[in-house]
Motif scaffolding. Sequence first.
Motif, short mmCIF file in Angstrom:
data_model
loop_
_atom_site.label_atom_id
_atom_site.label_comp_id
_atom_site.label_asym_id
_atom_site.label_seq_id
_atom_site.Cartn_x
_atom_site.Cartn_y
_atom_site.Cartn_z
N ARG A 68 38.62 -39.28 -13.77
CA ARG A 68 37.40 -38.72 -14.33
C ARG A 68 37.17 -39.24 -15.75
N VAL A 95 23.54 -34.32 -17.51
CA VAL A 95 24.63 -34.44 -16.54
C VAL A 95 25.59 -35.56 -16.94
N GLY A 96 25.05 -36.61 -17.59
CA GLY A 96 25.87 -37.74 -18.01
C GLY A 96 26.98 -37.34 -18.96
N LEU A 135 28.79 -34.57 -18.68
CA LEU A 135 29.71 -33.60 -18.08
C LEU A 135 31.18 -34.00 -18.26
N GLY A 136 31.43 -35.32 -18.25
CA GLY A 136 32.80 -35.77 -18.37
C GLY A 136 33.45 -35.38 -19.70
N LEU A 191 32.73 -32.47 -21.18
CA LEU A 191 32.64 -31.01 -21.30
C LEU A 191 33.63 -30.34 -20.37
N ARG A 192 33.99 -29.12 -20.73
CA ARG A 192 34.83 -28.34 -19.83
C ARG A 192 33.93 -27.35 -19.10
N GLY A 193 34.23 -27.09 -17.88
CA GLY A 193 33.53 -26.03 -17.15
C GLY A 193 32.18 -26.46 -16.63
N PRO A 194 31.68 -25.70 -15.64
CA PRO A 194 30.40 -26.04 -15.02
C PRO A 194 29.21 -25.70 -15.91
N ARG A 195 28.10 -26.42 -15.72
CA ARG A 195 26.87 -26.16 -16.46
C ARG A 195 25.74 -26.00 -15.46
N LEU A 196 24.81 -25.13 -15.78
CA LEU A 196 23.63 -24.97 -14.94
C LEU A 196 22.44 -24.69 -15.84
N VAL A 232 19.40 -26.55 -18.67
CA VAL A 232 19.46 -27.24 -19.96
C VAL A 232 20.11 -26.38 -21.03
N ARG A 233 19.81 -25.08 -21.01
CA ARG A 233 20.30 -24.21 -22.08
C ARG A 233 21.82 -24.04 -22.07
N TYR A 289 23.89 -26.42 -22.11
CA TYR A 289 24.51 -27.55 -22.82
C TYR A 289 24.37 -27.34 -24.33
N VAL A 293 29.81 -40.01 -13.20
CA VAL A 293 29.87 -39.89 -14.67
C VAL A 293 31.19 -39.26 -15.10
N GLY A 294 32.05 -38.93 -14.15
CA GLY A 294 33.34 -38.37 -14.51
C GLY A 294 33.38 -36.85 -14.50
N GLN A 316 32.07 -28.84 -11.71
CA GLN A 316 30.91 -29.29 -12.50
C GLN A 316 29.89 -29.95 -11.59
N PHE A 332 27.91 -27.40 -9.55
CA PHE A 332 26.84 -26.70 -10.28
C PHE A 332 25.72 -27.65 -10.70
#
Lengths: 272, 559
Positions: free
Chosen positions: A87, A114-115, A117-118, A120-125, A127-128, A130, B471-472, B477, B480
């Motif tokens: 990753r 989304v680019g 995400l690598g 960041l930790r944890g899932p995002r859903l 724009v807010r 991030y 993108v890794g 992640q 979601f």
Amino acid sequence: MQVINTVADSDVAVKVTSLSKRFPNGTLALDNVSLEVPRGQVLALIGLSGSGKSTLLRTLNGLHAPTGGKVVVQGTDVSTANGKSLRKLRHHIGFVFQQFGLVGRATCMENVLVGSLGSLRGPRLGVRSYPVALRRKALEQLERVGLSEQAFQRADTLSGGQMQRVAIARSLMQEPSVLLADEPVASLDPESANQVLDLILRIAREDGMTVICTLHQVELALGWSDRIVGLRAGQVVLDQMNAQLSQDQVMEVYRATGTPMQFETESALQSA
Amino acid sequence: MSPSATRERLSPPITATQVQLFIFTVACVAAFVWSWIFLGMSFSGITSSFGDVSRLVKRMVPPDFSNLSNIVDATIETVWMAVMGTAGAIVLSFPLALGAARNTSPHPTIRYICRTVISLTRAVPDLVLGAVFVSALSIGPLPGVLALAIHSIGMVGKLFADAIEQAAEAPREATISVGATRRQTTRASILPQAMPSMIATALFRLEINIRASTVLGLVGAGGIGVLIQTSLRSLDYESALGAVAVIFVVVTAVELLSVRIRSAILGDAAALAQSSRHGWFSQRIIARDTRVNRKSFETRALSPPWTWDRMFSTATISGFLLALAVAVLTIDIDWARTVPLMPQIITVFGDLFPPDFTTVRSEMVTGIVESVVIAVIATGLGLLIAVPLSLLAARNIMTKRILSTVTRLVMLAFRGIPELIIAVIFVSAMGLGPVPGTLALTVVTASFSAKLFAEALEEVDAAPREAVLAVGAGKIQEFFASVVPQFMPAFTGHFLYILDVNLRSSTVLGIVGGGGIGFLLLNSMRVLEFQTTGAIVMAIFGIVLAIELIGNWVRQLLR
């Protein structure tokens, strides 16, 4: 045929050694491919559909695991990387897809974010979810591809060329040192295709990125890249710097091979 | 640029759609919480209820098949009822659909009338129709058949009309331009395009009607349902399980068969050839089709060759017609006696008017509120169970094939028993009241919506998923960032649909003592207070219409 084999290891962005890939259904997609791409080079990969171009690109960032040989990108061995290290490596390799790979219902901004995400930790859903700093960066990337005004428009409301530019902005979020592009303009009209290729080239030169791009159109490949590599049936059949090549030489890569079988299948499908 | 302006540009603008969706979400949660308190639900209560149920189920084992011949006779009657009901629905729906579809309707007024008739038939639950027909024609399978036929028009007519409207326009224009009449045009250009979808719809409805006809017996409209209720009432639990087991086998077999046939009819051969799962078989089919096509070309045949598609459709249609013929000839309906009684149906419907809302007003309000509350809780709880189940069942999310297969089998097992039968069992275990009804509906909702969700998840476009992985991003992640946004519209659509279905179901749960307005409905008919019945039917109609309006509003937001 190998032209560039006298570069220092530190200047090599991608090094592929005797790479083979056989799919579970038995197809041999890559057959003993070796390739060395120096930093900052723009390489066009050409060949018929099914010649192994996409498979090669996908092996470079670990979307496909090779069945033989070695792939080293930016000094990391992709073939042995897994989980976290894979990753991390992918985070520094941009990938542009023929079908863009955008989430149509999400905004352009979210698709670009989304680019990141690598990193960041944890899932995002949404724009807010991030950090603001990343959002600002995403907006800058959209500006770079000329689409900052469409930041909060849904991605599926854009034209094909615009979608591909959003996808490029998504890759730029990764600050990639290597950009892999799989038929980035095959779904676009000639006008948008030129725009997108010019954009990739401009950014590659500005940021000193290494680019490996599969293309169908020989003229585009000739006019646009530093070097052309041709694949046929999973083997490298052409590897030349662009300046030494004529169109006829390149067309040779597309010479028809074993088509009767293909014809058979097609006629069967039509009658069915 | 001012800081606030920068911040605004970094956050998405808040649209009217988002605000409305937010209000809808809050309202749903509030409705769930309020309903939960209203029924006095608690998780410990639910746990002990399932304890009651499992104790009852233990007493049902081993199933008693000693009156197997009775069970089999009743099952056969059930299936024949479904076949006849579906046939009736097809015959009635076809002209209605032609009148309702934009491209075949002779006049806008006719189109409007046809559409209204189609939605009206859907709004009255089949059990309610069955009860009304029973009071006109006395007990037996015929009222059941009529109830299925009329109620099915709602779905069959609508989907037929959709199929007709989806037919491409160009062939129609081409046919008109050679001087064809309206009927010739429909026959030559529209029906061939709509036919596969219409056959699939009819099969799907047959599957639904087999489930439905197993419970029509509860209101005296024939079939196996009454057998189970009688056994449970006489505490003969083993016999009850025997009948449930037979229903289970029939319903599950029909579902598996119907899914296969439908996908074979709807999927074209080329798509089949590319799917690796059926690789060998479909290659053979295509090879055979190529051969027969070539042969008919070489022999200059003047009639179409028997390709796989043609054989399959012909076999399906003739199979259905054969079943229909056997059904009409063997089913226990005394045509000579019942046919003259037909006019009484109109009399009974006339007796429903004018609706009398006065006699049992407070009970009616309680009943309606209870029905809505049951539907809301069953939907909410069911979804809470269904979402994780669907993640396990979807093959593109749960890559461990064995786990997804096991989950699918569990879901299939629960779908194999019609909800009212589950409700009958729960009521026998826990006593009369809305809670057993709610839990029965929850179980059915969970397994049914898990199937819908798993299918929606499997339809998620794989291209963005690959791009996000590239993108890794990690697996969660990726889920979601690419799956959830794609899944949300399907989720909301299915949620509305399930709520709609559950509201209809909860209005009839009372028939088996599972709470809600159904008890009052059946009772008013038993004491021949038809005008009260009329009022209750109107009230049910109102609820269903209200949820349909809400559904349309939210669907339009999601577009």
